[in-house]
Structure formats: C-alpha cells, structure tokens
Design a protein around this motif. Structure first.
Motif, short mmCIF file in Angstrom:
data_model
loop_
_atom_site.label_atom_id
_atom_site.label_comp_id
_atom_site.label_asym_id
_atom_site.label_seq_id
_atom_site.Cartn_x
_atom_site.Cartn_y
_atom_site.Cartn_z
N VAL A 43 0.84 -1.20 0.00
CA VAL A 43 0.00 0.00 0.00
C VAL A 43 0.87 1.25 0.00
N LEU A 44 1.92 1.25 0.81
CA LEU A 44 2.84 2.39 0.83
C LEU A 44 3.54 2.54 -0.52
N SER A 45 3.85 1.42 -1.18
CA SER A 45 4.48 1.47 -2.49
C SER A 45 3.53 2.05 -3.53
N ALA A 46 2.23 1.80 -3.38
CA ALA A 46 1.25 2.38 -4.29
C ALA A 46 1.03 3.86 -4.01
N TRP A 47 1.34 4.29 -2.81
CA TRP A 47 1.04 5.64 -2.37
C TRP A 47 2.23 6.58 -2.49
N LEU A 48 3.43 6.11 -2.11
CA LEU A 48 4.60 6.97 -1.95
C LEU A 48 5.73 6.58 -2.88
N PRO A 49 6.73 7.45 -3.04
CA PRO A 49 7.97 7.05 -3.71
C PRO A 49 8.69 5.98 -2.89
N THR A 50 9.62 5.28 -3.53
CA THR A 50 10.27 4.14 -2.89
C THR A 50 10.96 4.51 -1.58
N GLY A 51 11.65 5.66 -1.55
CA GLY A 51 12.33 6.06 -0.33
C GLY A 51 11.37 6.26 0.83
N GLY A 52 10.24 6.87 0.56
CA GLY A 52 9.24 7.07 1.59
C GLY A 52 8.64 5.75 2.06
N VAL A 53 8.52 4.80 1.14
CA VAL A 53 7.99 3.48 1.50
C VAL A 53 8.89 2.83 2.55
N ALA A 54 10.20 2.86 2.32
CA ALA A 54 11.14 2.22 3.24
C ALA A 54 11.05 2.83 4.63
N GLY A 55 11.10 4.16 4.70
CA GLY A 55 11.08 4.82 5.99
C GLY A 55 9.81 4.58 6.77
N LEU A 56 8.67 4.75 6.11
CA LEU A 56 7.39 4.62 6.80
C LEU A 56 7.09 3.15 7.13
N ALA A 57 7.50 2.24 6.25
CA ALA A 57 7.27 0.82 6.53
C ALA A 57 8.08 0.36 7.74
N ILE A 58 9.32 0.83 7.86
CA ILE A 58 10.13 0.49 9.03
C ILE A 58 9.50 1.07 10.29
N LEU A 59 8.98 2.28 10.19
CA LEU A 59 8.33 2.90 11.35
C LEU A 59 7.11 2.10 11.78
N ILE A 60 6.28 1.68 10.83
CA ILE A 60 5.02 1.00 11.15
C ILE A 60 5.26 -0.43 11.61
N THR A 61 6.17 -1.15 10.97
CA THR A 61 6.30 -2.58 11.22
C THR A 61 7.42 -2.95 12.18
N LEU A 62 8.40 -2.08 12.37
CA LEU A 62 9.52 -2.40 13.26
C LEU A 62 9.59 -1.51 14.50
N ILE A 63 9.39 -0.22 14.32
CA ILE A 63 9.54 0.69 15.45
C ILE A 63 8.27 0.76 16.29
N TYR A 64 7.11 0.85 15.62
CA TYR A 64 5.87 0.95 16.39
C TYR A 64 5.62 -0.28 17.28
N PRO A 65 5.94 -1.52 16.84
CA PRO A 65 5.75 -2.65 17.76
C PRO A 65 6.54 -2.50 19.05
N ILE A 66 7.71 -1.85 19.00
CA ILE A 66 8.47 -1.61 20.23
C ILE A 66 7.71 -0.66 21.14
#
Length: 260
Positions: free
Chosen positions: A173-196
């Motif tokens: 979904v992020l890849s459909a919405w954002l440029p690739t760089g933004g996908v990486a940053g936001l995906a890491i935030l949502i799936t790796l940092i937020y669980p912490i």
C-alpha cells in the motif's frame, strides 16, 4: 479473470527473474536452521573460545523446543521484516519510476487486478519462505531438543503468518502511495519501530495487529487467555481488507505519475 491470471503470471515471472523466489526462502530457511543448532551448541562454543578463567562455570538456561520457536520468531521480527521491506518496497513505486508501468497502464486493465496480483504473489513468496523456515527449525528442534506437538506449532505459525500478511499489505500500500524512499522509511516505522512502542505502552489495550507476534506464543501455553488474540485477528483481517482497498485506489490515482 483471464486478465487477472495474466497479471499473476507476470508478477511470478518477474520475481523469478530477479531471484526473489529463491533468495528470500533461502534467508528464512537459513535463519530457521541456525537458530536451534546455534542455541544447542552455544555452551560448547563458549567453553572453547570464551577464554573463561579456569574453574569458572556459566549456568546456561535449559531451553525447550518452544523457546527456540519463540527465539526464531524474534529473528524473523527483525531480519525477516527488513528483508520483506527491502525486497518489495519498490513493487509498485519502482514500476512508476522506471516507466515499466506505462506498458500496463496503456492497456485496458483493472487496477484491482493489478494490485491484487502483486499482493497474492508477494504473500505467496513470503508465507512460503516463513513456513519453510519454521519447518527447518522444527526438524532440528525434534532432533536436538524435545518433541513439540503439531497443533500448537501450526497455530503458532498461522498466527504469525497473519502478521506477515499485514506487513506485506502495508508495504504494498505504501508502495502504491509513496515514492520508494518514503515506503522504506514509513514501513520500518510502522512494522519495526511501532511494535516496540506498543510493547512498552500497550498494556492499556489488548487488541492490536502489532500484538499478533506476542499472541502467537500463547499457543504453547494451554492456560493462556485467547480472547485478545481472536479480537486482534478479526481486527487485523478488517485492516488488511481496508488497506487493500486503499492500495487499489492509490494505484489508480498515482498512475498519472508514471515516468514515460
């Protein structure tokens, strides 16, 4: 339906050509096989190379097979999710950037089929890799540790599989919405940092997709209360459906941004 099948075949061929159907399962399998073997021989390794003073002893904890499954889950929570993000963050945004999507967009194509074909193929690769990794770990657990019943193991893996489907959906979904760089940053935030963050302050709520990796371990404890698990599963399925609809919408909306 024929158009959807063609798109699925196209995605599969593309992931075959770039070897994702090969190296992603290899990463998960290697992690799965190394976890029980490393933990089993670690005390001997430390005695050999640990340079401990003569007569010194270190009390290593007695690990069971269930503990190894949970330890491997921790590896997949970090390395596995990073692999997913890095491998698939450009699935849609990359096609827009390099102009590949132009060849598809100029044809009469359903954006629903376009997004779902990617979602199905990527989930097939990720879930196949995950199950192969856990099966490899289970084989060595049965040899080096204790027997673990099949029912809790399958329930454990299935619960964690739903979490990875959620991760894949977020990335696409992020890849459909954002440029690739933004996908990486936001995906890491949502799936790796937020669980912490959720693990630190999540005591105030019991229902969340980010708790699925924790709830998966409950299957190894027959006395665990599973109501929070089931509610989290229902919520995750609903969020996945909503995210898919949003991904389809963003794929269509951003089609005009494709490089020609």
């Amino acid at each position: 339906m024929n158009g959807f099948r063609v798109l699925v075949q196209k995605e599969w061929r593309e992931n075959t050509r770039n070897f994702k159907v090969l190296w992603i399962p290899i990463v998960f399998i290697i992690l799965g096989m190394l976890e029980p073997v490393t933990n089993h021989f670690l005390p001997e390794i430390m005695k050999s190379v640990g340079n401990l003073p003569e007569g010194a002893e270190f009390a290593w904890p007695e690990l069971k097979g269930e503990d190894i499954f949970l330890s491997l889950l921790g590896q997949y929570q970090l390395i596995g999710i990073l692999v997913i993000i890095l491998a698939f963050m450009g699935t849609i945004s990359g096609e827009r950037k390099n102009g590949t999507a132009t060849l598809l967009y100029v044809r009469p194509m359903s954006f629903r089929n376009y997004f779902l074909s990617k979602w199905i193929v990527v989930n097939g690769i990720v879930l196949g890799s995950l199950w192969l990794g856990f099966m490899g770990a289970w084989y060595y657990i049965e040899i080096l540790y204790n027997h673990v019943d099949a029912l809790p193991v399958f329930a454990f893996i299935a619960t964690y599989s739903l979490w990875l489907v959620f991760v894949v959906t977020v990335v696409l979904v992020l890849s459909a919405w954002l440029p690739t760089g933004g996908v990486a940053g936001l995906a890491i935030l949502i799936t790796l940092i937020y669980p912490i963050i959720d693990s630190l302050i999540g005591a105030y709520w019991t229902v969340s997709p980010w708790k699925l990796s924790i709830y998966a371990s409950y299957w190894f404890n027959p006395d665990s209360e599973l109501s929070g698990l089931w509610m989290s599963i229902y919520l995750t399925v609903i969020l996945i459906v909503l995210l898919i609809l949003f991904g389809i919408f963003m794929s269509k909306r951003n089609a005009a941004k494709t490089t020609v």
